[in-house]
Scaffold this motif. Sequence first.
Motif, PDB file in Angstrom:
ATOM      1  N   GLN A   1       0.817  -1.213   0.000  1.00 39.25           N
ATOM      2  CA  GLN A   1       0.000   0.000   0.000  1.00 39.25           C
ATOM      3  C   GLN A   1       0.851   1.265   0.000  1.00 39.25           C
ATOM      4  OE1 GLN A   1      -2.401  -2.395   3.119  1.00 39.25           O
ATOM      5  NE2 GLN A   1      -3.500  -0.440   2.916  1.00 39.25           N
ATOM      6  N   LYS A   2       0.277   2.324  -0.563  1.00 36.98           N
ATOM      7  CA  LYS A   2       0.985   3.596  -0.686  1.00 36.98           C
ATOM      8  C   LYS A   2       1.380   4.190   0.664  1.00 36.98           C
ATOM      9  CE  LYS A   2      -0.975   4.818  -5.163  1.00 36.98           C
ATOM     10  NZ  LYS A   2      -1.671   5.861  -5.947  1.00 36.98           N
ATOM     11  N   GLY A   3       0.620   3.901   1.690  1.00 37.46           N
ATOM     12  CA  GLY A   3       0.920   4.439   3.016  1.00 37.46           C
ATOM     13  C   GLY A   3       2.274   4.019   3.553  1.00 37.46           C
ATOM     14  N   PHE A   4       2.805   2.913   3.044  1.00 39.93           N
ATOM     15  CA  PHE A   4       4.126   2.468   3.490  1.00 39.93           C
ATOM     16  C   PHE A   4       5.254   3.274   2.857  1.00 39.93           C
ATOM     17  CE2 PHE A   4       1.923  -1.496   4.857  1.00 39.93           C
ATOM     18  CZ  PHE A   4       2.314  -1.432   6.187  1.00 39.93           C
ATOM     19  N   GLU A   5       4.924   4.218   1.977  1.00 41.57           N
ATOM     20  CA  GLU A   5       5.924   5.122   1.425  1.00 41.57           C
ATOM     21  C   GLU A   5       6.091   6.365   2.310  1.00 41.57           C
ATOM     22  OE1 GLU A   5       4.268   5.686  -2.457  1.00 41.57           O
ATOM     23  OE2 GLU A   5       5.022   3.761  -3.194  1.00 41.57           O
ATOM     24  N   SER A   6       5.275   6.467   3.356  1.00 37.05           N
ATOM     25  CA  SER A   6       5.308   7.618   4.262  1.00 37.05           C
ATOM     26  C   SER A   6       6.557   7.604   5.142  1.00 37.05           C
ATOM     27  CB  SER A   6       4.059   7.585   5.164  1.00 37.05           C
ATOM     28  OG  SER A   6       4.195   8.467   6.244  1.00 37.05           O
ATOM     29  N   GLU A   7       7.056   8.792   5.468  1.00 35.75           N
ATOM     30  CA  GLU A   7       8.186   8.918   6.386  1.00 35.75           C
ATOM     31  C   GLU A   7       7.837   8.443   7.787  1.00 35.75           C
ATOM     32  OE1 GLU A   7       9.788  12.857   6.272  1.00 35.75           O
ATOM     33  OE2 GLU A   7      10.196  12.769   4.113  1.00 35.75           O
ATOM     34  N   PHE A   8       6.571   8.272   8.064  1.00 36.38           N
ATOM     35  CA  PHE A   8       6.077   7.787   9.354  1.00 36.38           C
ATOM     36  C   PHE A   8       6.818   6.522   9.799  1.00 36.38           C
ATOM     37  CE2 PHE A   8       3.229   4.782  11.518  1.00 36.38           C
ATOM     38  CZ  PHE A   8       2.770   5.527  12.588  1.00 36.38           C
ATOM     39  N   TRP A   9       7.140   5.651   8.851  1.00 33.86           N
ATOM     40  CA  TRP A   9       7.693   4.334   9.179  1.00 33.86           C
ATOM     41  C   TRP A   9       9.202   4.343   9.383  1.00 33.86           C
ATOM     42  CZ3 TRP A   9       3.726   1.258  10.142  1.00 33.86           C
ATOM     43  CH2 TRP A   9       2.508   1.543   9.524  1.00 33.86           C
ATOM     44  N   GLY A  10       9.900   5.346   8.844  1.00 34.54           N
ATOM     45  CA  GLY A  10      11.354   5.384   8.982  1.00 34.54           C
ATOM     46  C   GLY A  10      12.069   4.663   7.856  1.00 34.54           C
ATOM     47  N   ARG A  11      13.290   4.243   8.138  1.00 26.49           N
ATOM     48  CA  ARG A  11      14.169   3.630   7.127  1.00 26.49           C
ATOM     49  C   ARG A  11      13.762   2.188   6.852  1.00 26.49           C
ATOM     50  NH1 ARG A  11      18.646   0.633   6.081  1.00 26.49           N
ATOM     51  NH2 ARG A  11      18.426  -0.340   8.118  1.00 26.49           N
ATOM     52  N   ARG A  12      13.727   1.835   5.578  1.00 21.51           N
ATOM     53  CA  ARG A  12      13.366   0.476   5.174  1.00 21.51           C
ATOM     54  C   ARG A  12      14.577  -0.272   4.627  1.00 21.51           C
ATOM     55  NH1 ARG A  12      10.301   0.177  -0.635  1.00 21.51           N
ATOM     56  NH2 ARG A  12      11.470  -1.773  -0.713  1.00 21.51           N
ATOM     57  N   ASP A  13      14.389  -1.560   4.431  1.00 23.89           N
ATOM     58  CA  ASP A  13      15.402  -2.383   3.775  1.00 23.89           C
ATOM     59  C   ASP A  13      14.904  -2.816   2.398  1.00 23.89           C
ATOM     60  OD1 ASP A  13      13.476  -4.290   4.470  1.00 23.89           O
ATOM     61  OD2 ASP A  13      14.913  -5.715   5.307  1.00 23.89           O
ATOM     62  N   ASN A  14      15.705  -3.574   1.702  1.00 24.34           N
ATOM     63  CA  ASN A  14      15.386  -4.249   0.450  1.00 24.34           C
ATOM     64  C   ASN A  14      14.700  -3.381  -0.613  1.00 24.34           C
ATOM     65  OD1 ASN A  14      15.214  -6.229  -1.478  1.00 24.34           O
ATOM     66  ND2 ASN A  14      13.458  -7.231  -0.564  1.00 24.34           N
TER      67      ASN A  14
ATOM     68  N   GLU B   1      -5.374   8.198   0.567  1.00 28.34           N
ATOM     69  CA  GLU B   1      -4.528   7.739  -0.526  1.00 28.34           C
ATOM     70  C   GLU B   1      -3.577   6.632  -0.067  1.00 28.34           C
ATOM     71  OE1 GLU B   1      -3.085   7.709  -4.516  1.00 28.34           O
ATOM     72  OE2 GLU B   1      -4.936   8.457  -3.615  1.00 28.34           O
ATOM     73  N   GLY B   2      -3.111   6.737   1.172  1.00 27.42           N
ATOM     74  CA  GLY B   2      -2.184   5.746   1.709  1.00 27.42           C
ATOM     75  C   GLY B   2      -2.778   4.358   1.838  1.00 27.42           C
ATOM     76  N   ASN B   3      -4.085   4.274   1.920  1.00 27.83           N
ATOM     77  CA  ASN B   3      -4.755   2.975   2.038  1.00 27.83           C
ATOM     78  C   ASN B   3      -4.771   2.225   0.713  1.00 27.83           C
ATOM     79  OD1 ASN B   3      -7.802   1.523   1.997  1.00 27.83           O
ATOM     80  ND2 ASN B   3      -6.571   1.182   3.836  1.00 27.83           N
ATOM     81  N   ARG B   4      -4.583   2.942  -0.385  1.00 30.89           N
ATOM     82  CA  ARG B   4      -4.661   2.329  -1.722  1.00 30.89           C
ATOM     83  C   ARG B   4      -3.419   1.477  -1.997  1.00 30.89           C
ATOM     84  NH1 ARG B   4      -8.075   4.698  -5.431  1.00 30.89           N
ATOM     85  NH2 ARG B   4      -6.556   4.323  -7.089  1.00 30.89           N
ATOM     86  N   PHE B   5      -3.599   0.457  -2.849  1.00 31.77           N
ATOM     87  CA  PHE B   5      -2.461  -0.344  -3.277  1.00 31.77           C
ATOM     88  C   PHE B   5      -1.494   0.527  -4.073  1.00 31.77           C
ATOM     89  CE2 PHE B   5      -5.541  -4.028  -3.097  1.00 31.77           C
ATOM     90  CZ  PHE B   5      -4.895  -4.689  -2.062  1.00 31.77           C
ATOM     91  N   LYS B   6      -0.203   0.185  -4.013  1.00 32.03           N
ATOM     92  CA  LYS B   6       0.771   0.859  -4.871  1.00 32.03           C
ATOM     93  C   LYS B   6       0.368   0.608  -6.315  1.00 32.03           C
ATOM     94  CE  LYS B   6       4.637   0.764  -1.633  1.00 32.03           C
ATOM     95  NZ  LYS B   6       6.106   0.643  -1.510  1.00 32.03           N
ATOM     96  N   ASP B   7       0.713   1.549  -7.189  1.00 31.00           N
ATOM     97  CA  ASP B   7       0.255   1.500  -8.581  1.00 31.00           C
ATOM     98  C   ASP B   7       0.594   0.188  -9.277  1.00 31.00           C
ATOM     99  OD1 ASP B   7      -0.783   4.032  -8.253  1.00 31.00           O
ATOM    100  OD2 ASP B   7       0.897   5.049  -9.253  1.00 31.00           O
ATOM    101  N   PHE B   8       1.806  -0.339  -9.058  1.00 32.98           N
ATOM    102  CA  PHE B   8       2.201  -1.554  -9.776  1.00 32.98           C
ATOM    103  C   PHE B   8       1.349  -2.755  -9.374  1.00 32.98           C
ATOM    104  CE2 PHE B   8       4.742  -2.381  -5.999  1.00 32.98           C
ATOM    105  CZ  PHE B   8       4.816  -3.762  -5.936  1.00 32.98           C
TER     106      PHE B   8
ATOM    107  N   HIS C   1       9.679  -6.210   2.440  1.00 32.92           N
ATOM    108  CA  HIS C   1      10.586  -5.325   3.180  1.00 32.92           C
ATOM    109  C   HIS C   1       9.962  -4.933   4.498  1.00 32.92           C
ATOM    110  CE1 HIS C   1       8.623  -1.337   2.804  1.00 32.92           C
ATOM    111  NE2 HIS C   1       8.263  -1.708   1.587  1.00 32.92           N
ATOM    112  N   THR C   2      10.804  -4.359   5.367  1.00 35.06           N
ATOM    113  CA  THR C   2      10.327  -3.844   6.640  1.00 35.06           C
ATOM    114  C   THR C   2      11.099  -2.578   6.990  1.00 35.06           C
ATOM    115  OG1 THR C   2       9.657  -4.447   8.884  1.00 35.06           O
ATOM    116  CG2 THR C   2      11.845  -5.212   8.168  1.00 35.06           C
ATOM    117  N   PHE C   3      10.936  -2.119   8.217  1.00 32.88           N
ATOM    118  CA  PHE C   3      11.505  -0.849   8.665  1.00 32.88           C
ATOM    119  C   PHE C   3      12.256  -1.039   9.982  1.00 32.88           C
ATOM    120  CE2 PHE C   3       7.634  -0.122   6.285  1.00 32.88           C
ATOM    121  CZ  PHE C   3       8.001   0.860   5.380  1.00 32.88           C
ATOM    122  N   ASP C   4      13.198  -0.137  10.258  1.00 33.00           N
ATOM    123  CA  ASP C   4      13.857  -0.115  11.564  1.00 33.00           C
ATOM    124  C   ASP C   4      12.776   0.010  12.636  1.00 33.00           C
ATOM    125  OD1 ASP C   4      16.173  -0.014  10.045  1.00 33.00           O
ATOM    126  OD2 ASP C   4      16.681   2.049  10.601  1.00 33.00           O
ATOM    127  N   LEU C   5      13.048  -0.540  13.823  1.00 32.93           N
ATOM    128  CA  LEU C   5      12.006  -0.564  14.851  1.00 32.93           C
ATOM    129  C   LEU C   5      12.603  -0.414  16.243  1.00 32.93           C
ATOM    130  CD1 LEU C   5       8.891  -1.016  15.040  1.00 32.93           C
ATOM    131  CD2 LEU C   5       9.396  -3.447  15.403  1.00 32.93           C
TER     132      LEU C   5
END
Length: 195
Positions: free
Chosen positions: A15-28, A68-75, A149-153
């Motif tokens: 989902q697009k919401g995972f592109e938010s800075e809210f989550w922090g640094r991601r991997d992969n 908008e963040g609830n929507r699936f990523k475009d791909f 992928h995931t985020f630092d926690l």
Amino acid sequence: MEINENAALVVVDVQKGFESEFWGRRDNPEAERNIAALIDVWQETGRPVVFVRHDSKQAGSPLEPGTEGNRFKDFVEERRGKGSGPELFVTKSVNSAFYGEPDLDAWLKAAGVEQFVVVGIQTNMCNETTARMGGNLGYDVLFPIDAMHTFDLAGPFGWTRSAEELTRATAVSLHGGRFARVVSTEDVLKGAGAA
């Protein structure tokens, strides 16, 4: 690696919401490319694909319904409905796709599915929980660790872990505990008959 003719691909919370800075640094950074490749092969071979969306009940969440963040990523959205095989859309508000609507376990069992592949976001959260429950329910679960992928926690006692450390911990727990087989996207694509 053998992939069943009717193995399901369970695409979790891309989902697009995972592109938010809210989550922090991601991997992969390759996760999206690998997820897309797996969806394409599943759709080309007529295997079942399950698209799972997280509808957060937390006000202000990047995954809140109606945003908008609830929507699936475009791909992902561009691929929905394009396959020659069965497709299911599941919504959930907790970590496991098995506690969503409609009932994933009932749908898989009705289709005679005994094996599924988990991809998506986040590795150590909804992906891991879905894989663990799948293993408990008797499914052969494949977990291509490079198609997520995931985020630092931050955790208790001031402990923190990087996304990479969390990914490794998930892989060891799932594989070592025999909840799932942790594999690569390449392994799964080859097993599914991709050229």
